[in-house]
Design a protein around this motif. Structure first.
Motif, mmCIF file in Angstrom:
data_model
loop_
_atom_site.group_PDB
_atom_site.id
_atom_site.type_symbol
_atom_site.label_atom_id
_atom_site.label_comp_id
_atom_site.label_asym_id
_atom_site.label_seq_id
_atom_site.Cartn_x
_atom_site.Cartn_y
_atom_site.Cartn_z
ATOM 1 N N THR A 85 25.001 -47.934 8.603
ATOM 2 C CA THR A 85 23.969 -47.297 7.795
ATOM 3 C C THR A 85 24.547 -46.021 7.198
ATOM 4 O O THR A 85 24.090 -44.918 7.465
ATOM 5 C CB THR A 85 22.725 -46.993 8.636
ATOM 6 O OG1 THR A 85 23.122 -46.200 9.775
ATOM 7 C CG2 THR A 85 22.061 -48.259 9.122
ATOM 8 N N SER A 86 25.589 -46.201 6.391
ATOM 9 C CA SER A 86 26.292 -45.075 5.786
ATOM 10 C C SER A 86 26.785 -45.459 4.405
ATOM 11 O O SER A 86 26.942 -46.641 4.077
ATOM 12 C CB SER A 86 27.494 -44.659 6.643
ATOM 13 O OG SER A 86 27.114 -44.268 7.927
ATOM 14 N N TYR A 87 27.014 -44.430 3.600
ATOM 15 C CA TYR A 87 27.685 -44.608 2.323
ATOM 16 C C TYR A 87 29.112 -44.084 2.453
ATOM 17 O O TYR A 87 29.352 -43.040 3.059
ATOM 18 C CB TYR A 87 27.000 -43.817 1.214
ATOM 19 C CG TYR A 87 25.638 -44.318 0.814
ATOM 20 C CD1 TYR A 87 25.441 -45.639 0.410
ATOM 21 C CD2 TYR A 87 24.548 -43.465 0.812
ATOM 22 C CE1 TYR A 87 24.186 -46.085 0.032
ATOM 23 C CE2 TYR A 87 23.284 -43.895 0.423
ATOM 24 C CZ TYR A 87 23.106 -45.217 0.038
ATOM 25 O OH TYR A 87 21.871 -45.648 -0.346
ATOM 26 N N LEU A 88 30.045 -44.803 1.868
ATOM 27 C CA LEU A 88 31.425 -44.348 1.757
ATOM 28 C C LEU A 88 31.644 -43.934 0.312
ATOM 29 O O LEU A 88 31.535 -44.757 -0.601
ATOM 30 C CB LEU A 88 32.389 -45.475 2.144
ATOM 31 C CG LEU A 88 33.882 -45.192 1.974
ATOM 32 C CD1 LEU A 88 34.341 -44.149 2.991
ATOM 33 C CD2 LEU A 88 34.701 -46.475 2.134
ATOM 34 N N ASN A 89 31.906 -42.649 0.078
ATOM 35 C CA ASN A 89 32.123 -42.132 -1.272
ATOM 36 C C ASN A 89 33.612 -41.894 -1.503
ATOM 37 O O ASN A 89 34.255 -41.191 -0.723
ATOM 38 C CB ASN A 89 31.368 -40.819 -1.470
ATOM 39 C CG ASN A 89 29.871 -40.991 -1.350
ATOM 40 O OD1 ASN A 89 29.285 -41.824 -2.036
ATOM 41 N ND2 ASN A 89 29.242 -40.217 -0.475
ATOM 42 N N VAL A 90 34.153 -42.479 -2.551
ATOM 43 C CA VAL A 90 35.556 -42.332 -2.908
ATOM 44 C C VAL A 90 35.612 -41.634 -4.265
ATOM 45 O O VAL A 90 35.108 -42.160 -5.263
ATOM 46 C CB VAL A 90 36.282 -43.687 -2.966
ATOM 47 C CG1 VAL A 90 37.759 -43.486 -3.265
ATOM 48 C CG2 VAL A 90 36.098 -44.456 -1.660
ATOM 49 N N VAL A 91 36.215 -40.448 -4.303
ATOM 50 C CA VAL A 91 36.202 -39.603 -5.498
ATOM 51 C C VAL A 91 37.627 -39.367 -5.986
ATOM 52 O O VAL A 91 38.540 -39.144 -5.173
ATOM 53 C CB VAL A 91 35.533 -38.244 -5.195
ATOM 54 C CG1 VAL A 91 35.447 -37.396 -6.461
ATOM 55 C CG2 VAL A 91 34.160 -38.436 -4.574
ATOM 56 N N GLY A 92 37.823 -39.396 -7.281
ATOM 57 C CA GLY A 92 39.132 -39.094 -7.854
ATOM 58 C C GLY A 92 38.986 -38.328 -9.155
ATOM 59 O O GLY A 92 38.118 -38.652 -9.969
ATOM 60 N N PHE A 93 39.818 -37.301 -9.355
ATOM 61 C CA PHE A 93 39.815 -36.590 -10.625
ATOM 62 C C PHE A 93 41.139 -35.860 -10.810
ATOM 63 O O PHE A 93 41.868 -35.606 -9.857
ATOM 64 C CB PHE A 93 38.636 -35.611 -10.730
ATOM 65 C CG PHE A 93 38.678 -34.465 -9.756
ATOM 66 C CD1 PHE A 93 39.186 -33.226 -10.138
ATOM 67 C CD2 PHE A 93 38.203 -34.612 -8.458
ATOM 68 C CE1 PHE A 93 39.220 -32.166 -9.251
ATOM 69 C CE2 PHE A 93 38.233 -33.559 -7.564
ATOM 70 C CZ PHE A 93 38.741 -32.334 -7.955
ATOM 71 N N ASN A 94 41.442 -35.533 -12.058
ATOM 72 C CA ASN A 94 42.657 -34.812 -12.404
ATOM 73 C C ASN A 94 42.344 -33.317 -12.428
ATOM 74 O O ASN A 94 41.410 -32.888 -13.102
ATOM 75 C CB ASN A 94 43.178 -35.266 -13.774
ATOM 76 C CG ASN A 94 44.559 -34.729 -14.082
ATOM 77 O OD1 ASN A 94 44.778 -33.524 -14.105
ATOM 78 N ND2 ASN A 94 45.502 -35.630 -14.331
ATOM 79 N N VAL A 95 43.125 -32.536 -11.692
ATOM 80 C CA VAL A 95 42.823 -31.108 -11.556
ATOM 81 C C VAL A 95 43.189 -30.321 -12.812
ATOM 82 O O VAL A 95 42.815 -29.150 -12.933
ATOM 83 C CB VAL A 95 43.549 -30.511 -10.332
ATOM 84 C CG1 VAL A 95 43.080 -31.167 -9.053
ATOM 85 C CG2 VAL A 95 45.062 -30.604 -10.485
ATOM 86 N N ASN A 96 43.906 -30.944 -13.749
ATOM 87 C CA ASN A 96 44.354 -30.219 -14.939
ATOM 88 C C ASN A 96 43.602 -30.589 -16.206
ATOM 89 O O ASN A 96 44.011 -30.238 -17.308
ATOM 90 C CB ASN A 96 45.852 -30.433 -15.154
ATOM 91 C CG ASN A 96 46.680 -29.671 -14.130
ATOM 92 O OD1 ASN A 96 46.313 -28.576 -13.715
ATOM 93 N ND2 ASN A 96 47.790 -30.257 -13.714
ATOM 94 N N ASN A 97 42.516 -31.339 -16.074
ATOM 95 C CA ASN A 97 41.671 -31.570 -17.240
ATOM 96 C C ASN A 97 40.210 -31.582 -16.810
ATOM 97 O O ASN A 97 39.895 -31.520 -15.621
ATOM 98 C CB ASN A 97 42.059 -32.870 -17.968
ATOM 99 C CG ASN A 97 41.848 -34.111 -17.104
ATOM 100 O OD1 ASN A 97 40.845 -34.239 -16.416
ATOM 101 N ND2 ASN A 97 42.803 -35.039 -17.180
ATOM 102 N N ASN A 98 39.330 -31.674 -17.770
ATOM 103 C CA ASN A 98 37.902 -31.648 -17.487
ATOM 104 C C ASN A 98 37.244 -33.000 -17.697
ATOM 105 O O ASN A 98 36.049 -33.080 -17.997
ATOM 106 C CB ASN A 98 37.195 -30.597 -18.357
ATOM 107 C CG ASN A 98 37.125 -29.248 -17.645
ATOM 108 O OD1 ASN A 98 37.173 -29.185 -16.425
ATOM 109 N ND2 ASN A 98 37.047 -28.187 -18.423
#
Length: 447
Positions: A85-98
């Motif tokens: 009874t959980s959500y697994l959140n996987v996040v990705g982003f580039n630190v040098n752009n918006n």
């Protein structure tokens, strides 16, 4: 200098849940969280009484807006074999752009992760009962580790496939990827009785199918540490002595045990020194009057694996007595190691035994060693953040050393309430900064 003197907050990315782990690959940051679903809020409620927004995972990305947003239910995936009874959140982003962060949510949860340059692996251990009417009975369940594979590309983690292996994975160092093959070591048991434990290593192909295995190592013991180095794996198991297994993985379909070393105590973390030597950090053990095995201080050892058929313990150092403790025993990030600087340093609380069942704290701070392959370990010195005269009564958790770093030839020992600089060549104190904190502000007091 101007940027360092005037740091500016450029962006915030938040996602609901408890932080699991993260990895940074060049400019791309990936992090994972587990968000528990409070299902008890649904009790005694009719369907039309439920606020569905309350159960959607929330996130905020200031590159888009400063307001909180929700993941829509139609955008949430699920792992069929998961009952969490959980959500697994996987996040990705580039630190040098918006550009907008990539956020994917799965109905399920993760426990350990391993990442290569190209792939992310998230594991979940599950006890699966053979007879659901006999919960809690010995020999009534199988322990399996489920593995979820994600391809990492352009700041996005894309789900690829899943697999499973028997047994329970210990931590990230029990996993590895090489030449497209995923390797994982587990301890398998079919009941709460540890005498049935066996230890195994599996090789999986790109589709997470098992193609090679070594099983039934050290029956009755469990894995305490693993390290993969190229075409070899080093596995430590323990119950009374510490067997160090050297396993050849050069042929993925036929992994083979090359050698084994049995010594007292055990290593909880293995750190490579070079291609032929590994440093083990763990605990000493001894047999008590009742025939049981108990811990007896910390131990640091250097293993020579140049001959994989005959691994040897070249040198070892005993640190403290019963009750001696270091965060390094469960968190490898507490270790500072530099072969170039000849520095091995970690936080430690050193105790001495004052009676059969009593110990007394003697020291809290950092301990610093050097290592020479011809002479062994050399104690360079200790760095104290507090004066210990009356045992644990003098202990101040705000000044307990948590991390050690170096800049040029200065060692910096870091705690919540104090930062100290020490010359690593002379081990003489250079400066101290005390940190006093109230509810609203943090004040720095230089001494």
């Amino acid at each position: 200098m101007e940027e360092k003197a005037n740091p500016k907050l450029e962006r915030e990315v938040e996602v609901e849940g408890n932080y699991l782990s993260s990895r940074m690959i060049e400019d791309e940051l990936y992090f994972i969280s587990n968000k528990y679903i409070y299902s008890y809020l649904l009790r005694n409620k009719e369907l039309d009484e439920i606020d569905e927004e309350e159960f959607k995972p929330k996130y905020r990305d200031t590159a888009i807006a400063n307001t909180e947003k929700s993941i829509a239910y139609q955008d949430i995936y699920y792992f069929p074999e998961s009952e969490d009874t959980s959500y697994l959140n996987v996040v990705g982003f580039n630190v040098n752009n918006n550009q907008k962060a990539n956020i994917d949510t799965y109905l399920g949860a993760g426990s350990e992760i391993y990442s290569s340059q190209d792939n992310l692996y998230i594991t979940r251990v599950k006890r699966e009962y053979r007879d659901t009417k006999a919960y809690g009975y010995y020999n009534n369940y199988d322990v399996n580790t489920y593995i979820y594979k994600f391809k990492l590309e352009d700041s996005k983690a894309t789900y690829v496939n899943a697999g499973s292996v028997p047994g329970e994975v210990l931590n990230q160092f029990s996993m590895d990827e090489k030449d497209g093959y995923f390797r994982i070591a587990t301890t398998d048991s079919e009941s709460w009785n540890s005498e049935t434990n066996t230890n195994n290593l599996y090789v999986l192909n790109e589709n997470l199918e098992i193609i090679g295995r070594v099983e039934n190592l050290a029956k009755g013991e469990k894995i305490y540490s693993v390290r993969f180095m190229g075409n070899r794996a080093y596995m430590v198991t323990f119950v009374e002595t510490d067997p160090l297994f050297v396993i050849d993985l050069s042929e993925p379909t036929s992994p083979t045990v090359l050698g084994e070393l049995k010594i007292p105590g055990y290593s909880k973390y293995l750190h490579p020194y070079d291609d032929n030597h590994i440093i083990g950090f763990g605990e000493n053990t001894k047999t008590n009057e009742y025939g049981g095995v108990v811990t007896d201080g910390m131990k640091m050892a250097l293993f020579d694996v140049s001959n994989p058929n005959n691994p040897k313990e070249l040198y070892s150092v005993d640190i403290g007595e019963k009750g001696t403790y270091s965060e390094l025993l469960y968190n490898h990030k507490a270790l500072l190691f530099s072969k170039e600087k000849n520095i091995i340093a970690f936080p430690i609380s050193i105790s001495e035994q004052t009676g059969e069942y009593r110990t007394k704290l003697k020291f809290q701070g950092a301990i610093v060693y050097g290592l020479d392959l011809e002479k062994g370990f050399t104690l360079k010195g200790t760095i104290a953040h507090m004066q210990i005269q009356d045992g644990y009564r003098d202990y101040d958790y705000t000044k307990a050393v948590e991390r050690i770093i170096y800049i040029d030839d200065s060692l910096y020992t870091l705690s919540q309430g104090l930062i100290k600089s020490t010359n690593m060549n002379t081990m003489e104190e250079e400066s101290i900064v005390e940190i006093e904190e109230d509810e609203e502000n943090i004040y720095e007091i230089e001494q």
